[in-house]
Each structure stands twice: as C-alpha cells, then as structure tokens.
Design a protein around this motif. Sequence first.
Motif, PDB file in Angstrom:
ATOM      1  N   LEU A 126      20.882  16.074   3.009  1.00  0.00           N
ATOM      2  CA  LEU A 126      19.731  15.473   3.674  1.00  0.00           C
ATOM      3  C   LEU A 126      18.466  16.185   3.224  1.00  0.00           C
ATOM      4  N   VAL A 127      17.442  15.421   2.858  1.00  0.00           N
ATOM      5  CA  VAL A 127      16.222  16.016   2.312  1.00  0.00           C
ATOM      6  C   VAL A 127      14.992  15.407   2.982  1.00  0.00           C
ATOM      7  N   ARG A 128      14.149  16.242   3.561  1.00  0.00           N
ATOM      8  CA  ARG A 128      12.867  15.755   4.094  1.00  0.00           C
ATOM      9  C   ARG A 128      11.810  15.950   3.022  1.00  0.00           C
ATOM     10  N   VAL A 129      11.258  14.855   2.544  1.00  0.00           N
ATOM     11  CA  VAL A 129      10.183  14.888   1.556  1.00  0.00           C
ATOM     12  C   VAL A 129       8.920  14.328   2.200  1.00  0.00           C
ATOM     13  N   ASP A 130       7.804  14.490   1.519  1.00  0.00           N
ATOM     14  CA  ASP A 130       6.546  13.926   2.017  1.00  0.00           C
ATOM     15  C   ASP A 130       6.087  12.847   1.051  1.00  0.00           C
ATOM     16  N   PHE A 131       6.487  11.623   1.355  1.00  0.00           N
ATOM     17  CA  PHE A 131       6.088  10.468   0.541  1.00  0.00           C
ATOM     18  C   PHE A 131       5.018   9.657   1.271  1.00  0.00           C
ATOM     19  N   ASN A 132       4.198  10.326   2.049  1.00  0.00           N
ATOM     20  CA  ASN A 132       3.104   9.665   2.772  1.00  0.00           C
ATOM     21  C   ASN A 132       1.962   9.414   1.790  1.00  0.00           C
ATOM     22  N   VAL A 133       2.179   8.444   0.911  1.00  0.00           N
ATOM     23  CA  VAL A 133       1.251   8.168  -0.187  1.00  0.00           C
ATOM     24  C   VAL A 133       0.309   7.017   0.192  1.00  0.00           C
ATOM     25  N   PRO A 134      -0.872   6.978  -0.400  1.00  0.00           N
ATOM     26  CA  PRO A 134      -1.788   5.859  -0.127  1.00  0.00           C
ATOM     27  C   PRO A 134      -1.324   4.578  -0.796  1.00  0.00           C
ATOM     28  N   LEU A 135      -1.340   3.494  -0.037  1.00  0.00           N
ATOM     29  CA  LEU A 135      -0.931   2.192  -0.541  1.00  0.00           C
ATOM     30  C   LEU A 135      -2.059   1.183  -0.373  1.00  0.00           C
ATOM     31  N   LYS A 136      -2.251   0.348  -1.363  1.00  0.00           N
ATOM     32  CA  LYS A 136      -3.220  -0.743  -1.272  1.00  0.00           C
ATOM     33  C   LYS A 136      -2.564  -2.009  -1.792  1.00  0.00           C
ATOM     34  N   ASP A 137      -2.398  -2.973  -0.891  1.00  0.00           N
ATOM     35  CA  ASP A 137      -1.727  -4.233  -1.244  1.00  0.00           C
ATOM     36  C   ASP A 137      -0.347  -3.979  -1.844  1.00  0.00           C
ATOM     37  N   GLY A 138       0.354  -2.993  -1.258  1.00  0.00           N
ATOM     38  CA  GLY A 138       1.706  -2.689  -1.697  1.00  0.00           C
ATOM     39  C   GLY A 138       1.805  -1.860  -2.959  1.00  0.00           C
ATOM     40  N   VAL A 139       0.662  -1.417  -3.482  1.00  0.00           N
ATOM     41  CA  VAL A 139       0.646  -0.614  -4.712  1.00  0.00           C
ATOM     42  C   VAL A 139       0.238   0.825  -4.384  1.00  0.00           C
ATOM     43  N   ILE A 140       0.986   1.784  -4.889  1.00  0.00           N
ATOM     44  CA  ILE A 140       0.674   3.199  -4.668  1.00  0.00           C
ATOM     45  C   ILE A 140      -0.533   3.582  -5.512  1.00  0.00           C
ATOM     46  N   THR A 141      -1.583   4.095  -4.861  1.00  0.00           N
ATOM     47  CA  THR A 141      -2.803   4.441  -5.594  1.00  0.00           C
ATOM     48  C   THR A 141      -2.855   5.910  -6.010  1.00  0.00           C
ATOM     49  N   ASN A 142      -1.991   6.741  -5.435  1.00  0.00           N
ATOM     50  CA  ASN A 142      -1.915   8.151  -5.824  1.00  0.00           C
ATOM     51  C   ASN A 142      -0.492   8.623  -5.563  1.00  0.00           C
ATOM     52  N   ASP A 143       0.231   8.962  -6.640  1.00  0.00           N
ATOM     53  CA  ASP A 143       1.649   9.320  -6.489  1.00  0.00           C
ATOM     54  C   ASP A 143       1.902  10.820  -6.604  1.00  0.00           C
ATOM     55  N   ASN A 144       0.878  11.631  -6.366  1.00  0.00           N
ATOM     56  CA  ASN A 144       1.035  13.080  -6.515  1.00  0.00           C
ATOM     57  C   ASN A 144       2.145  13.641  -5.630  1.00  0.00           C
ATOM     58  N   ARG A 145       2.281  13.115  -4.413  1.00  0.00           N
ATOM     59  CA  ARG A 145       3.296  13.652  -3.506  1.00  0.00           C
ATOM     60  C   ARG A 145       4.709  13.306  -3.972  1.00  0.00           C
TER      61      ARG A 145
END
Length: 398
Positions: A17-36
């Motif tokens: 089990l892995v807790r990651v932080d994928f709280n990424v910004p989305l605009k119209d279903g598209v990820i605008t910053n995938d750094n996390r």
Amino acid sequence: MAKLTVKDVELTGKKVLVRVDFNVPLKDGVITNDNRITAALPTINYILEQGGRAILFSHLGRVKEAADKAGKSLAPVAKALSEKLGKAVVFTGTTRGAELEAAIDALKDGEILLVENTRFEDIDGKKESKNDPELGKYWASLGDGIFVNDAFGTAHRAHASNVGISANVDKAVAGFLLENEIAYIQEAVEAPVRPFVAILGGSKVSDKIGVIENLLSKADKVIIGGGMTYTFLKAQGIEIGDSLVEADKLDIAKELLAKADGKLILPVDSKEANAFAGYTEIKDTDGDAIDPGFLGLDIGPKSIAKFDAELTGAKTVVWNGPMGVFENPDFQAGTIGVMDSIVKQPGVKSIIGGGDSAAAAINLGYAEKFSWISTGGGASMELLEGKVLPGLASLTEK
C-alpha cells in the motif's frame, strides 16, 4: 531519519500500500502540471522493480458532497502515470468494494493499481479527512502488512489514507520522497551548516507567526518580504499607504521585532503602484514608507541589494514565500533578485518550502538551481515551525 524506509522492508510478492500525492491541477480533464507524479516515480519504480504489487492511494482536491466529484476523478492521473512508467496502471474508479478487491487480488508481481480519489469517502461524514477508524482498517486490509507513505504534501494531516492505514499494518515506512523532504527541511533547520539564513515572504504575518518564532531561535538571520512586510512596518509607525496590513497582528509584529535582537531583516524600499490591478503608475519608493494612495507590491532595488548582502556567505538557506506579486512581471524583480542571490552562494544548501515559492522557482526557470524544492507547502511550513507531522510520527521506528 529514525523511521523505517522502503529499503528496510521485503517487498517481493507483497501487496504494498502506497500513499502518494497526486493532487495535481486539472483543467478540462487535462493535467496542467505533473510535477507531483514525477516526484513519486522513484518510490513506485523501486517497489515494482523489487517485485512488489503497488496499490496507490491519493486525494485530488476537496470533496464535500456528490456534486464535488465532477472533474475530481483520478482517471486522468492513472493515464499519465501509465505513460510515465511505460506500463499499464489498473484503475477501477472505486475506493472500496468487491470490484476493487478483485482487481487487487488479480495483480501480479511488478504490477500497479491506483485507487480512486480518497476524498470521495468524505461525501458521507468525511471518513477520509477525519481518519475514520473503519476506513483506515479496511484500506489496510487490502495489502500484505506494508504501507509506504510518500505523500509529504499530506503528512501534516491525520487522514485515513496515511495515519489510519499506518495504525493497521505491520510496518509503515517512508518512501524516497518523504525521506528526502524530511532530510532537507528538518535537518536544515535542526542541524544547519552556518551561516543559516531563512527567508519568509507571503501576504500574512498570521500564517507565519510560529515559523518566525521558531526560526529566530534557529537561524542566524530571518529576512522578511512580501505582503507581511507592511504589518511589520506599520507596527513601527511607518506609513504604508494602502498596502496590505493585518491590524490585529500589529502587537505581535512589535513583539517579534523586539525579541529578534536584530536578526529580523526588513526591506528598506518597495515597488509601489496606485492600484493592485488596473494601476496607472508604478514607482520605487525612496525609503521604507509607502506613498499615500499607493500600495507596496514588491521589494525595491535597495532591498534587493540589502538582501543580497545579507545572504553573502550563507551555507544554508530556507526560503518560503515570494517577495512580491511575482505572477505579474511588473512585480517579480524582488523574487528573482532573491533567487539570484541564493543560488550564487558557493556550496550553499538551498531549500524552497513549497507553495508559491516553489511555483515562482519553477515558473521563472530556477528549479534546477536549488538543492531541494518541497512538494508540500503546508507540511513544510509546519516542519519549519517545529511541529510534529502526524504522517511522519505514525511511521515505524527503526
């Protein structure tokens, strides 16, 4: 770090089990910053390479009622993660139940599954955010007794997907990202190579009272910039025009200045405008006072030079908060000037504490010049304040 890490446990053949932080910004279903997503890859790849079966948990945004679910599914993240890993990522779109359990049981060594947005469990009683015991126990039951926390961005919160799972497994360990965050931020504050200079910006003194107090006892200097400058200036009787001020924090600002014993370094001039938006006049002030009808929106050239001098020779620098409204090119010179001063110091260990500072460094092209850029603004702030993070405290001791 006195906690077990992912390298301290046997992963082969285990449902991890892995807790990651994928709280990424989305605009119209598209990820605008995938750094996390990128930041989580070393831990995920290690688990898969060791023959583990990775089961990932993450939140995405805030979900209080069913209507909030729109646009908050992790489905786009599963797709992006699959592309980065070069392998399939199983995604059922569920947070519990027979479909999820069957998909997990079907995983083979080296395969990966992403659980749907953990905050979907908040719709009926905030089960995730309030660390519902039953939910933490259920999620823990999906694995084979090993939990890897690699989500520094939520480490300052006690949620079911971090503290709740940790309480119900044999071993709860840190992933590589969490390990590095603690090593860079906590160790920089607790055992810095000196001179140690802290730089704090942002709009409000109230957000950083505890941080300022803790760093005044740890750092050799604490440089202040951003909107909170004007609360400190007004506390000294200096005119600040229409600048941002927290009137109810003036006494606290006076107390901090008094106890700082010269360690607190304030700007000596500002770049001011006659409005926040739609301004028709911008100018540098002669001194620290703001003209009537104007408001300070960045530090001025004299302050940039002063801060440069204060940073000369620094060996450890921790920076949290921009010097001005950096999103506007008219008011980003102060933030750029401070970044230039930090990165040019020979052998400096330079750390950005997430949030707007991280955004400024990334957006302005300075990301590669710093030693470490934190992925968690709130968590890094609490570390700088000297607080214990629940997500870290819940991990297994070495």
